[in-house]
Design an enzyme around this catalytic site. Structure first.
Site, short mmCIF file in Angstrom:
data_model
loop_
_atom_site.label_atom_id
_atom_site.label_comp_id
_atom_site.label_asym_id
_atom_site.label_seq_id
_atom_site.Cartn_x
_atom_site.Cartn_y
_atom_site.Cartn_z
CE LYS A 10 -43.66 -1.88 -5.78
NZ LYS A 10 -44.13 -1.46 -4.47
CB VAL A 95 -42.95 11.26 -8.46
CG1 VAL A 95 -42.57 11.54 -7.01
CG2 VAL A 95 -41.72 11.39 -9.35
CB ALA A 100 -40.70 0.81 -5.73
N GLY A 102 -38.44 5.82 -6.49
CA GLY A 102 -37.31 6.33 -5.69
C GLY A 102 -36.41 5.19 -5.22
CB SER A 104 -36.27 1.54 -8.97
OG SER A 104 -35.72 0.66 -9.90
CG ASP A 136 -40.43 -1.42 -1.70
OD1 ASP A 136 -40.70 -2.49 -1.13
OD2 ASP A 136 -41.29 -0.63 -2.14
P1 ATP Z 1 -43.14 3.33 -2.85
O1 ATP Z 1 -44.03 2.46 -3.69
O2 ATP Z 1 -41.81 2.72 -2.50
O3 ATP Z 1 -43.81 4.01 -1.70
P2 ATP Z 1 -43.59 5.44 -4.62
O4 ATP Z 1 -43.50 4.98 -6.03
O5 ATP Z 1 -44.96 5.55 -4.04
O6 ATP Z 1 -42.69 4.49 -3.78
P3 ATP Z 1 -41.57 7.42 -5.05
O7 ATP Z 1 -41.81 7.79 -6.46
O8 ATP Z 1 -40.44 6.52 -4.76
O9 ATP Z 1 -42.92 6.83 -4.42
O10 ATP Z 1 -41.40 8.79 -4.23
C1 ATP Z 1 -42.09 9.15 -3.08
C2 ATP Z 1 -41.51 10.46 -2.55
O11 ATP Z 1 -40.09 10.39 -2.41
C3 ATP Z 1 -41.80 11.65 -3.44
O12 ATP Z 1 -42.59 12.53 -2.70
C4 ATP Z 1 -40.45 12.27 -3.78
O13 ATP Z 1 -40.42 13.65 -3.53
C5 ATP Z 1 -39.44 11.55 -2.91
N1 ATP Z 1 -38.24 11.07 -3.68
C6 ATP Z 1 -37.02 10.93 -3.18
N2 ATP Z 1 -36.17 10.46 -4.09
C7 ATP Z 1 -36.88 10.27 -5.22
C8 ATP Z 1 -36.53 9.79 -6.51
N3 ATP Z 1 -35.28 9.43 -6.84
N4 ATP Z 1 -37.51 9.71 -7.42
C9 ATP Z 1 -38.77 10.06 -7.09
N5 ATP Z 1 -39.14 10.54 -5.90
C10 ATP Z 1 -38.20 10.65 -4.96
#
Ligand code: ATP
Length: 284
Positions: A10, A95, A100, A102, A104, A136
């Site tokens: 996203k 990550v 988003a 996680g 997704s 989200d």
């Molecule tokens: P958002 O924008 O919703 O804050 P993000 O993209 O910044 O999300 P994510 O990649 O969703 O962040 O992950 C943040 C944290 O969640 C990471 O530190 C990771 O260890 C944990 N996590 C839990 N489940 C997942 C997953 N399926 N994929 C990636 N990270 C995950």
């Protein structure tokens, strides 16, 4: 039985925080859409009553800390499913990047297990269930383009933005979403993004106006912590991106570009600065 689901990233075309609520959450107003950079989840039914998660990515948790695992557990308990599932997560979305990933993955798990276990849940039901795990997730279940209000879970679907290329670059730093929100002084935001201008540009299919009205209130916080994010924005603009913004709480920066040739040029230019660079289409 096996099903698979795509879990796209996203991006926020705008992200505003209106105020901090008495319950401690921030009241947000965001325009969100999806891009064709996606994880892939494969779900195999198990007769054994267990959830097993694997991934080719060595850097994410594979236990209850993973949002896909949590989603599987939640839907299983909610519908009293006695079978199990083996989920393989092919991780492509960076990550902790503001994309988003996680959320997704959790959304894709709910959609996939609804099919695998033939639960017959409507999209609305899945969205309600998903909201329990993260604000989200309802958007990631519905997909498309939407305005999100409340904590991000109140969605109004809108038409797709003008089709374009999206070049994304993630500097090698991890940003904690809760840390960024924690540092935001909601009552002292000097300039709020013009959400109405973003919505009007989308309604009119006006790519240039869309590029000119992108805005994210979290940028100042993240940029003050990590000046390299600002430098990345500058580089992307100099390379010719028509609109540049940080997504979510960062650190990923994206640039909107109308023409493929230019997107390729920007992609190649950025690879000198950044290891994680992608050029993808907006998902419409
Ligand atoms: P958002 O924008 O919703 O804050 P993000 O993209 O910044 O999300 P994510 O990649 O969703 O962040 O992950 C943040 C944290 O969640 C990471 O530190 C990771 O260890 C944990 N996590 C839990 N489940 C997942 C997953 N399926 N994929 C990636 N990270 C995950």
């Amino acid at each position: 039985m096996l099903v698979w689901e795509k879990a796209p990233a996203k991006i926020n075309l705008s992200l505003d925080v209106l105020y901090k609520r008495p319950d401690g959450y921030h009241e947000v107003e965001m325009v969100m859409t999806m891009v064709d950079l996606a994880d892939r989840l494969e779900m195999h039914e198990l007769t054994r009553d267990t959830i097993i998660l694997s991934s080719q990515a060595g850097y994410i948790p594979l236990d209850e800390k993973n949002l896909a695992f949590q989603a599987a557990k939640l839907i299983k308990e909610h519908y009293g499913v006695e079978k199990g599932v083996y989920i393989h997560l092919d991780k492509k979305i960076p990550v902790a990047a503001g994309l988003a990933g996680g959320s997704s993955d959790a959304a894709a798990t709910l959609r996939g297990l609804n099919r695998l276990w033939k639960l017959g849940a409507s999209q609305e039901e899945l969205m309600k269930l998903g909201a329990r795990l993260g604000s989200d997730i309802p958007f990631c279940i519905a997909g498309g383009t939407a305005v999100a209000r409340g904590r991000g879970e109140q969605l109004t679907r809108i038409s797709a933005p003008p089709q374009c290329w999206v070049v994304l670059a993630k500097p090698p730093i991890n940003v904690s979403t809760s840390d960024v929100y924690g540092r935001l002084r909601a009552a002292e935001i000097p300039k709020h993004p013009d959400t109405d201008a973003v919505l009007e540009a989308i309604r009119n299919g006006d790519f240039q106006s869309l590029c000119g009205s992108l805005g994210n209130v979290l940028e100042d916080v993240t940029l003050s912590l990590y000046p390299e994010v600002e430098r990345l924005k500058d580089v992307m603009l100099k390379l010719g991106a028509e609109g540049v913004l940080m997504s979510g709480s960062g650190p990923t920066v994206f640039g909107l570009v109308a023409k493929q040739k230019k997107a390729e040029r920007i992609y190649n230019g950025l690879r000198g600065f950044c290891k994680e660079v992608y050029a993808v289409r907006m998902l419409v």
